[in-house]
Design a protein around this motif. Structure first.
Motif, PDB file in Angstrom:
ATOM      1  N   PHE A 161     -35.968 -26.410  23.742  1.00 53.16           N
ATOM      2  CA  PHE A 161     -37.109 -26.230  24.642  1.00 53.16           C
ATOM      3  C   PHE A 161     -36.895 -25.057  25.605  1.00 53.16           C
ATOM      4  O   PHE A 161     -37.825 -24.318  25.913  1.00 53.16           O
ATOM      5  N   VAL A 162     -35.679 -24.865  26.086  1.00 50.84           N
ATOM      6  CA  VAL A 162     -35.397 -23.759  27.002  1.00 50.84           C
ATOM      7  C   VAL A 162     -35.618 -22.412  26.316  1.00 50.84           C
ATOM      8  O   VAL A 162     -36.234 -21.496  26.882  1.00 50.84           O
ATOM      9  N   VAL A 163     -35.145 -22.270  25.086  1.00 50.32           N
ATOM     10  CA  VAL A 163     -35.299 -21.010  24.355  1.00 50.32           C
ATOM     11  C   VAL A 163     -36.776 -20.696  24.129  1.00 50.32           C
ATOM     12  O   VAL A 163     -37.227 -19.558  24.335  1.00 50.32           O
ATOM     13  N   SER A 166     -44.799 -21.864  29.429  1.00 47.94           N
ATOM     14  CA  SER A 166     -43.370 -21.596  29.284  1.00 47.94           C
ATOM     15  C   SER A 166     -42.556 -22.342  30.332  1.00 47.94           C
ATOM     16  O   SER A 166     -41.479 -22.892  30.032  1.00 47.94           O
ATOM     17  N   LEU A 167     -43.057 -22.382  31.556  1.00 44.51           N
ATOM     18  CA  LEU A 167     -42.374 -23.133  32.608  1.00 44.51           C
ATOM     19  C   LEU A 167     -42.356 -24.625  32.285  1.00 44.51           C
ATOM     20  O   LEU A 167     -41.362 -25.319  32.537  1.00 44.51           O
ATOM     21  N   VAL A 168     -43.445 -25.120  31.712  1.00 47.67           N
ATOM     22  CA  VAL A 168     -43.489 -26.534  31.331  1.00 47.67           C
ATOM     23  C   VAL A 168     -42.435 -26.839  30.275  1.00 47.67           C
ATOM     24  O   VAL A 168     -41.764 -27.888  30.320  1.00 47.67           O
ATOM     25  N   ALA A 169     -42.244 -25.928  29.313  1.00 44.43           N
ATOM     26  CA  ALA A 169     -41.239 -26.143  28.269  1.00 44.43           C
ATOM     27  C   ALA A 169     -39.846 -26.252  28.872  1.00 44.43           C
ATOM     28  O   ALA A 169     -39.031 -27.102  28.465  1.00 44.43           O
ATOM     29  N   VAL A 170     -39.565 -25.402  29.848  1.00 44.81           N
ATOM     30  CA  VAL A 170     -38.249 -25.441  30.494  1.00 44.81           C
ATOM     31  C   VAL A 170     -38.062 -26.755  31.249  1.00 44.81           C
ATOM     32  O   VAL A 170     -36.987 -27.375  31.207  1.00 44.81           O
ATOM     33  N   GLY A 184     -41.663 -41.271  30.796  1.00 44.43           N
ATOM     34  CA  GLY A 184     -42.722 -40.868  31.715  1.00 44.43           C
ATOM     35  C   GLY A 184     -42.716 -39.384  32.003  1.00 44.43           C
ATOM     36  O   GLY A 184     -43.773 -38.741  32.045  1.00 44.43           O
ATOM     37  N   VAL A 185     -41.529 -38.806  32.209  1.00 39.71           N
ATOM     38  CA  VAL A 185     -41.437 -37.365  32.474  1.00 39.71           C
ATOM     39  C   VAL A 185     -41.832 -36.572  31.232  1.00 39.71           C
ATOM     40  O   VAL A 185     -42.545 -35.566  31.319  1.00 39.71           O
ATOM     41  N   LEU A 186     -41.361 -37.023  30.082  1.00 40.77           N
ATOM     42  CA  LEU A 186     -41.759 -36.356  28.838  1.00 40.77           C
ATOM     43  C   LEU A 186     -43.282 -36.378  28.680  1.00 40.77           C
ATOM     44  O   LEU A 186     -43.890 -35.367  28.308  1.00 40.77           O
ATOM     45  N   TYR A 187     -43.882 -37.524  28.945  1.00 46.26           N
ATOM     46  CA  TYR A 187     -45.327 -37.663  28.807  1.00 46.26           C
ATOM     47  C   TYR A 187     -46.048 -36.716  29.769  1.00 46.26           C
ATOM     48  O   TYR A 187     -46.993 -36.014  29.385  1.00 46.26           O
ATOM     49  N   ALA A 188     -45.595 -36.670  31.019  1.00 41.55           N
ATOM     50  CA  ALA A 188     -46.221 -35.790  32.007  1.00 41.55           C
ATOM     51  C   ALA A 188     -46.105 -34.323  31.595  1.00 41.55           C
ATOM     52  O   ALA A 188     -47.037 -33.538  31.790  1.00 41.55           O
ATOM     53  N   LEU A 222     -48.472 -29.364  29.424  1.00 39.05           N
ATOM     54  CA  LEU A 222     -48.490 -28.345  28.368  1.00 39.05           C
ATOM     55  C   LEU A 222     -49.884 -28.197  27.786  1.00 39.05           C
ATOM     56  O   LEU A 222     -50.356 -27.074  27.527  1.00 39.05           O
ATOM     57  N   GLY A 223     -50.573 -29.318  27.580  1.00 38.34           N
ATOM     58  CA  GLY A 223     -51.931 -29.256  27.048  1.00 38.34           C
ATOM     59  C   GLY A 223     -52.864 -28.481  27.961  1.00 38.34           C
ATOM     60  O   GLY A 223     -53.672 -27.666  27.505  1.00 38.34           O
ATOM     61  N   ILE A 224     -52.758 -28.709  29.260  1.00 41.36           N
ATOM     62  CA  ILE A 224     -53.603 -27.986  30.213  1.00 41.36           C
ATOM     63  C   ILE A 224     -53.255 -26.500  30.216  1.00 41.36           C
ATOM     64  O   ILE A 224     -54.136 -25.633  30.212  1.00 41.36           O
TER      65      ILE A 224
END
Length: 452
Positions: free
Chosen positions: A179-181, A98-102, A111-115, A120-122
């Motif tokens: 993504f925040v919701v 959830s924190l990753v989604a925010v 690059g940030v999107l990819y990271a 999120l996968g982990i």
């Protein structure tokens, strides 16, 4: 293993065992939130590609950025769930994803999107292995197929509601607000799970196992009793419960389960990552219409998971060996899915194509609940999550390749999806052969009546 006589169980104690269905219901909800997080990028595929100037191959790499780390993280996740239990692992995973989604909502570069997709996968890796551990603790082997199928319908419900729901959020709040919701919802799920989940008590374990006495030694023997470890098909014993991952990796079944999951998950993730884009670019639908139309195959997938679990349970009730009852829905679903997906490459009529895609996704989801239940049937009780994680690792190698290969095919063919569906159909057949021919009870020599 020592035992102690239990006092007579009160009606309240017996009723308390029914909480297992509440847990199944909440895991189903957790699966919905889990997959809404995964689906958000697919729904915003064309919007994000336009904002960041991404071509199909670059978008394929971004879509696959979730699956590679997810596949790898499944291995330690399964081990940690076996060691730390599903309560802590699920709550921690839900908080992290959830924190990753925010954070994703604030991304300003590829690059940030990819990271964020890697993170999120982990973060999401422990969810299904946690659900499998809950299932093993609260249900006997003869009961497991339906509850694990119900939990897996969460992902299919999310896939069905994600296109219309997330499209509305995207159009009203932008993709960042979407993504925040989704992230905020996951935090609530984690807090509620910590509040409601507990492993079964000694009295509840006895009721679940149908025992008049309950084990007093550690949690693994207790779990084995509650899970029906005496079932020959489970292969469970005190010796196997102590075995390490080395033994799991030496088993041919493990590797054929990895291969089979690879073939089945590959095609499912073509749907999950490229279906909205396919409907827009190849079939000419608007973004608004795609949100509703893409839901149709995924609604069929909900029914597919439930049908697979119900068929497996019915076969067991009719006396089929446990592994046979798992393999029939797995193989039958994969073959039917291939028969539906392959012709899409050669169909011009949009209605027929969508009908075939819907049938294909329905059939591709029939095996899902049985795949997870199969891991619980084959693995020693103390390693159920570990074997489930290894199998899921194989599945998500396929899931990771699917969006990249699809993007590469689209680049090479000028946007044609014909070979996309041919490759998906062939890999479904590979999955069917792996499970149908090579995954079997290899203890038949010691158990003459076992499934062969």
């Amino acid at each position: 293993m020592t035992t102690t006589a239990l006092p007579d169980l009160t009606r309240e104690e017996r009723r308390s065992v029914r909480i297992r269905w509440v847990l199944v219901g909440f895991l189903l909800l957790g699966g919905i939130v889990n997959y809404l997080d995964r689906s958000a990028l697919s729904v915003a595929n064309t919007t994000i590609a336009e904002e960041f100037g991404l071509d199909p191959l670059e978008m394929g790499l971004l879509l696959a950025a979730f699956s590679w780390p997810y596949a790898l993280a499944n291995l330690p996740a399964g081990y940690l769930v076996d060691r730390l239990g599903p309560r802590r692992m699920f709550a921690g995973a839900a908080t992290a994803w959830s924190l990753v989604a925010v954070v994703t909502a604030a991304a300003q570069s590829f690059g940030v999107l990819y990271a964020c997709r890697v993170a999120l996968g982990i973060a999401e890796a422990p969810f299904f292995t946690s659900a499998l551990a809950v299932n093993q603790r609260w249900f006997r082997s003869s009961e497991r197929a339906l509850p694990i199928a119900l939990v897996n319908t969460g992902s299919q419900i999310a896939n069905a509601i994600a296109p219309p729901l997330l499209t509305v959020l995207l159009l009203t709040l932008s993709w960042r607000g979407m993504f925040v919701v989704v992230g905020a919802t996951g935090i609530v799920v984690a807090l509620v799970w910590l509040r409601i989940y507990r492993d079964p008590t000694l009295a509840q374990r006895a009721v679940l196992a149908g025992l008049s006495t309950a084990p007093t030694t550690g949690p693994e023997p207790v779990a084995a009793a509650a899970a029906g470890a005496s079932d020959p098909a489970s292969g469970a014993s005190a010796e196997s419960a102590r075995a390490g991952w080395t033994r799991l990796l030496r088993q041919p079944n493990t590797w054929f389960m990895v291969l089979g999951a690879f073939g089945i998950f590959y095609t499912s993730w073509v749907y999950l990552t490229w279906l909205p884009s396919y409907l827009q670019t190849a079939r000419g639908f608007s973004l608004t219409n795609v949100g509703w139309l893409a839901a149709v195959p995924f609604l069929c997938g909900v029914a597919g998971v439930l049908v697979g679990g119900a068929v497996s349970n019915l076969l067991i009730l009719r006396g089929a060996p446990t592994l046979t009852a798992r393999r029939i829905p797995i193989v039958g679903g994969a073959v039917l899915a291939a028969a539906a997906v392959l012709p899409v490459a050669f169909v011009d009529d949009t209605a027929v194509a969508i009908g075939l895609l819907s049938l294909g996704y329905f059939a591709a989801q029939v095996p899902v609940g049985c795949l997870w239940t199969l891991a619980a049937d084959i693995a020693p009780p103390a390693q159920v999550a570990s074997l489930g994680a290894i199998q899921n690792f194989g599945g998500f190698l396929g899931a990771a390749l699917a969006p990249v290969v699809t993007g590469a095919i689209l680049n090479a063919t000028g946007g044609s999806y014909a070979w996309v569906f041919v490759v998906g159909g062939v890999l479904l057949l590979v999955g069917a052969v792996a499970y149908g021919v090579f995954v079997r009870d290899r203890s038949a020599a010691e158990s003459p009546g076992a499934d062969a």
